[in-house]
Motif scaffolding. Structure first.
Motif, mmCIF file in Angstrom:
data_model
loop_
_atom_site.group_PDB
_atom_site.id
_atom_site.type_symbol
_atom_site.label_atom_id
_atom_site.label_comp_id
_atom_site.label_asym_id
_atom_site.label_seq_id
_atom_site.Cartn_x
_atom_site.Cartn_y
_atom_site.Cartn_z
ATOM 1 N N GLY A 146 0.811 -1.216 0.000
ATOM 2 C CA GLY A 146 0.000 0.000 0.000
ATOM 3 C C GLY A 146 0.841 1.262 0.000
ATOM 4 O O GLY A 146 0.555 2.221 -0.726
ATOM 5 N N LEU A 147 1.898 1.261 0.791
ATOM 6 C CA LEU A 147 2.786 2.426 0.853
ATOM 7 C C LEU A 147 3.468 2.661 -0.493
ATOM 8 O O LEU A 147 3.500 3.794 -0.991
ATOM 9 C CB LEU A 147 3.842 2.220 1.949
ATOM 10 N N ILE A 148 3.984 1.593 -1.090
ATOM 11 C CA ILE A 148 4.661 1.713 -2.385
ATOM 12 C C ILE A 148 3.674 2.150 -3.470
ATOM 13 O O ILE A 148 3.939 3.081 -4.232
ATOM 14 C CB ILE A 148 5.364 0.392 -2.752
ATOM 15 N N ALA A 149 2.531 1.477 -3.543
ATOM 16 C CA ALA A 149 1.529 1.808 -4.560
ATOM 17 C C ALA A 149 0.996 3.225 -4.354
ATOM 18 O O ALA A 149 0.870 3.995 -5.307
ATOM 19 C CB ALA A 149 0.382 0.806 -4.520
ATOM 20 N N GLY A 150 0.687 3.560 -3.118
ATOM 21 C CA GLY A 150 0.139 4.892 -2.838
ATOM 22 C C GLY A 150 1.106 6.002 -3.181
ATOM 23 O O GLY A 150 0.733 6.994 -3.820
ATOM 24 N N ALA A 151 2.354 5.854 -2.777
ATOM 25 C CA ALA A 151 3.356 6.895 -3.052
ATOM 26 C C ALA A 151 3.603 7.035 -4.547
ATOM 27 O O ALA A 151 3.575 8.139 -5.103
ATOM 28 C CB ALA A 151 4.660 6.584 -2.318
ATOM 29 N N GLY A 152 3.821 5.922 -5.213
ATOM 30 C CA GLY A 152 4.103 5.962 -6.651
ATOM 31 C C GLY A 152 2.923 6.476 -7.459
ATOM 32 O O GLY A 152 3.083 7.326 -8.344
ATOM 33 N N ASN A 153 1.741 5.977 -7.155
ATOM 34 C CA ASN A 153 0.562 6.404 -7.905
ATOM 35 C C ASN A 153 0.214 7.858 -7.618
ATOM 36 O O ASN A 153 -0.241 8.578 -8.504
ATOM 37 C CB ASN A 153 -0.625 5.489 -7.612
ATOM 38 N N PHE A 154 0.458 8.316 -6.398
ATOM 39 C CA PHE A 154 0.233 9.730 -6.094
ATOM 40 C C PHE A 154 1.169 10.612 -6.913
ATOM 41 O O PHE A 154 0.739 11.602 -7.510
ATOM 42 C CB PHE A 154 0.414 10.022 -4.599
ATOM 43 N N VAL A 155 2.451 10.268 -6.940
ATOM 44 C CA VAL A 155 3.417 11.098 -7.675
ATOM 45 C C VAL A 155 3.046 11.153 -9.160
ATOM 46 O O VAL A 155 3.036 12.232 -9.771
ATOM 47 C CB VAL A 155 4.864 10.574 -7.484
ATOM 48 N N LEU A 156 2.716 10.008 -9.744
ATOM 49 C CA LEU A 156 2.319 9.985 -11.154
ATOM 50 C C LEU A 156 1.041 10.801 -11.383
ATOM 51 O O LEU A 156 0.935 11.538 -12.370
ATOM 52 C CB LEU A 156 2.132 8.546 -11.629
ATOM 53 N N THR A 157 0.086 10.683 -10.482
ATOM 54 C CA THR A 157 -1.161 11.447 -10.613
ATOM 55 C C THR A 157 -0.895 12.932 -10.465
ATOM 56 O O THR A 157 -1.428 13.748 -11.231
ATOM 57 C CB THR A 157 -2.190 10.989 -9.566
ATOM 58 N N ALA A 158 -0.077 13.300 -9.492
ATOM 59 C CA ALA A 158 0.208 14.724 -9.263
ATOM 60 C C ALA A 158 0.867 15.356 -10.483
ATOM 61 O O ALA A 158 0.519 16.476 -10.871
ATOM 62 C CB ALA A 158 1.085 14.891 -8.026
ATOM 63 N N ILE A 159 1.780 14.646 -11.109
ATOM 64 C CA ILE A 159 2.500 15.210 -12.260
ATOM 65 C C ILE A 159 1.668 15.093 -13.541
ATOM 66 O O ILE A 159 1.322 16.092 -14.169
ATOM 67 C CB ILE A 159 3.867 14.521 -12.439
ATOM 68 N N VAL A 160 1.352 13.873 -13.932
ATOM 69 C CA VAL A 160 0.688 13.649 -15.214
ATOM 70 C C VAL A 160 -0.767 14.116 -15.174
ATOM 71 O O VAL A 160 -1.252 14.741 -16.130
ATOM 72 C CB VAL A 160 0.795 12.170 -15.645
ATOM 73 N N GLY A 161 -1.467 13.834 -14.085
ATOM 74 C CA GLY A 161 -2.855 14.284 -13.967
ATOM 75 C C GLY A 161 -2.970 15.795 -14.026
ATOM 76 O O GLY A 161 -3.859 16.342 -14.688
#
Length: 188
Positions: A146-161
Motif C-alpha cells: 500500500g505504501l509503495i503503490a500509494g506513493a508511486g501512484n500519487f506522484v504519477l497522478t500529481a504530475i501527469v494528472g
C-alpha cells in the motif's frame, strides 16, 4: 437528483478503456504483485472532468477488467481501492470551472492535495485492510504494498494528472471570452 448525462456515460466508457489499457500494457512491477502505471493519473483526470460517480465506475470496472485479463481473478480489495481513488478524486474540483477554461494555481494545489488524500486513503487504509479481512494477507506485506503503490501512484497522478488538466483547461473557452468574441464579431 441529477441525471447521468450522455457525456458522462461516454466519458466513463472511455475512462474504463484507458484505465484498462494502461493497467494491462503499461504497468511497471515494483514489489510483490504491485505495479505503477499512469492509470491513476488518467483516473484523476476523468474524475475531475466527469465527476465522482464516473471516477468510481472507471476505477471499479477498469481495475476489475485489468485483473481478469492478467488471469489471477479479481483482487477485490484493490479494485475497491481504485474505485475509492476515483470517487474521492471526483470531489476535488468543481467540473464547471475547468469546463470554462479555468484551472488556476489554487486548483492545481487542490488537485494535488486531493490526490494525496485519495491515494493515502485507498492504499494506506482501504486496500491493506481489505487484503487482511478478505484474503488473510499478512499485514506487513499489504501495508508495504500500500505504501509503495500509494506513493508511486500519487506522484504519477500529481504530475501527469495535473498536466492533463492544464492541457484540457486550455482547450476550453470561458463563457466571458466567448461573449467578448461574439460582441467583437457583431461590431464588424
Amino acid at each position: 437528483m441529477s441525471k447521468f448525462t450522455i457525456k458522462q456515460i461516454v466519458g466513463t466508457a472511455i475512462g474504463v478503456a484507458l484505465f484498462f489499457l494502461l493497467a494491462r500494457f503499461l504497468s511497471v512491477p515494483v514489489f510483490a504483485n504491485t505495479y505503477l502505471t499512469l492509470q491513476y493519473a488518467v483516473l484523476g483526470f476523468f474524475a475531475v472532468i466527469f465527476g465522482p460517480i464516473c471516477g468510481l465506475l472507471i476505477g471499479l470496472v477498469g481495475h476489475a477488467l485489468a485483473d481478469l485479463s492478467w488471469g489471477w481473478g479479481i483482487w477485490w480489495s484493490w479494485v475497491i481501492a481504485s474505485a475509492a481513488v476515483g470517487l474521492l478524486s471526483g470531489f476535488v474540483i468543481k467540473t464547471g470551472k475547468i469546463e470554462d477554461g479555468k484551472f488556476a494555481n489554487s486548483d492545481i494545489v487542490r488537485f494535488i492535495a486531493g490526490s494525496f488524500i485519495a491515494h493515502a486513503v485507498a492504499w494506506g487504509v482501504v486496500a491493506p485492510l481489505l487484503d487482511i479481512l478478505i484474503y488473510g494477507e499478512p499485514p506487513n506485506k499489504v501495508f508495504t504494498q500500500g505504501l509503495i503503490a500509494g506513493a508511486g501512484n500519487f506522484v504519477l497522478t500529481a504530475i501527469v494528472g495535473t498536466l492533463l488538466l492544464i492541457g484540457y483547461a486550455k482547450t476550453r473557452v470561458s463563457a466571458g471570452s466567448l461573449e467578448a468574441e461574439e460582441e467583437a464579431d457583431s461590431d464588424e
